[in-house]
Design a protein around this motif. Structure first.
Motif, PDB file in Angstrom:
ATOM      1  N   LEU A  68       0.823  -1.214   0.000  1.00 46.17           N
ATOM      2  CA  LEU A  68       0.000   0.000   0.000  1.00 46.17           C
ATOM      3  C   LEU A  68       0.859   1.267   0.000  1.00 46.17           C
ATOM      4  CD1 LEU A  68      -2.691  -1.131   2.608  1.00 46.17           C
ATOM      5  CD2 LEU A  68      -2.957  -1.020   0.125  1.00 46.17           C
ATOM      6  N   SER A  69       2.114   1.132  -0.431  1.00 45.47           N
ATOM      7  CA  SER A  69       3.044   2.274  -0.427  1.00 45.47           C
ATOM      8  C   SER A  69       2.487   3.495  -1.153  1.00 45.47           C
ATOM      9  CB  SER A  69       4.371   1.885  -1.097  1.00 45.47           C
ATOM     10  OG  SER A  69       4.996   0.836  -0.412  1.00 45.47           O
ATOM     11  N   GLY A  70       1.731   3.249  -2.216  1.00 47.53           N
ATOM     12  CA  GLY A  70       1.205   4.351  -3.024  1.00 47.53           C
ATOM     13  C   GLY A  70       0.325   5.299  -2.231  1.00 47.53           C
ATOM     14  N   LYS A  71      -0.384   4.750  -1.241  1.00 53.31           N
ATOM     15  CA  LYS A  71      -1.257   5.579  -0.403  1.00 53.31           C
ATOM     16  C   LYS A  71      -0.458   6.671   0.313  1.00 53.31           C
ATOM     17  CE  LYS A  71      -4.707   4.504   2.882  1.00 53.31           C
ATOM     18  NZ  LYS A  71      -5.380   3.585   3.773  1.00 53.31           N
ATOM     19  N   ALA A  72       0.680   6.269   0.889  1.00 54.15           N
ATOM     20  CA  ALA A  72       1.543   7.219   1.607  1.00 54.15           C
ATOM     21  C   ALA A  72       2.187   8.202   0.632  1.00 54.15           C
ATOM     22  CB  ALA A  72       2.613   6.462   2.387  1.00 54.15           C
ATOM     23  N   VAL A  73       2.660   7.693  -0.505  1.00 48.62           N
ATOM     24  CA  VAL A  73       3.317   8.556  -1.496  1.00 48.62           C
ATOM     25  C   VAL A  73       2.344   9.619  -1.982  1.00 48.62           C
ATOM     26  CG1 VAL A  73       4.385   8.613  -3.795  1.00 48.62           C
ATOM     27  CG2 VAL A  73       4.971   6.774  -2.190  1.00 48.62           C
ATOM     28  N   LYS A  74       1.136   9.201  -2.331  1.00 47.66           N
ATOM     29  CA  LYS A  74       0.119  10.149  -2.842  1.00 47.66           C
ATOM     30  C   LYS A  74      -0.250  11.183  -1.770  1.00 47.66           C
ATOM     31  CE  LYS A  74      -3.461  11.079  -5.830  1.00 47.66           C
ATOM     32  NZ  LYS A  74      -3.497  12.512  -5.622  1.00 47.66           N
TER      33      LYS A  74
END
Length: 192
Positions: A68-74
């Motif tokens: 779920l890394s994308g959640k933090a990046v976004k």
């Protein structure tokens, strides 16, 4: 002031610390240490900030787990108003030998769940990343054990050196741009 988001991918938790899959965390930790800053726990990750020759770098270690890394990046891109071309993701790469890293401005996720999540959240594959070669020296069917495993005593000295040599790559990306950084660093072979 120009802002950049430097993302090291990894998994939170002591059992994942300093594993091959967590090399992104180790690289941004080394960058923070070089600049004498500490991480604080914030929304969806641990965050630190560095000033570098008039630029501001937000360092991020997502606490969402790799998938779920994308959640933090976004979230941090939106919060800090940082465009995709000023994001730099450091990720482990099985398809590259230990002696290599590869810098790209875009591309597929290559089967990496962290990159897949970022791509889904951003709706694009066009964001800069550094693929840190971890090799693929594992028996058939043991990929997960290998990726989530610790470096061997033979590998560790090379990896420490490669982490140190990755810091100037990140600084070059921020100060000299992606194209110059790719030209300068993409064919480097790391040897002790």
């Amino acid at each position: 002031m120009n802002k950049f988001l430097i993302v090291g991918l990894g998994n939170i938790g002591a059992e994942y610390a300093h594993t091959r899959h967590n090399i992104g965390f180790d690289v941004v930790d080394a960058l923070a240490e070089k600049h004498g800053v500490s991480f604080r726990t914030d929304r969806l990750g641990d965050v630190a900030e560095i000033k570098l020759k008039g630029k501001s770098l937000v360092l991020l270690k997502p606490s969402t787990y790799m998938n779920l890394s994308g959640k933090a990046v976004k979230y941090w891109m939106d919060k800090e108003k940082i465009p995709a071309e000023q994001v730099f993701v450091i990720v482990d790469e099985l398809a590259l030998p230990l002696e290599k890293s590869r810098i790209r401005g875009a591309g597929s996720d290559g089967g990496h769940n962290g990159l897949k999540s970022i791509q889904e959240q951003l709706g694009t594959t066009a964001y800069p990343r550094l693929r840190f070669g971890i090799g693929n020296n594992y028996p058939k069917g043991r990929q997960v054990d290998y990726v989530l495993g610790k470096w061997t005593s033979e590998e560790a000295p090379l990896i420490r050196m490669k982490i140190d040599k990755t810091i100037p790559i990140i600084e070059s990306f921020v100060l000299a741009g992606l194209a110059n950084t790719m030209n300068h660093f993409n064919n480097v072979e790391y040897k002790l």
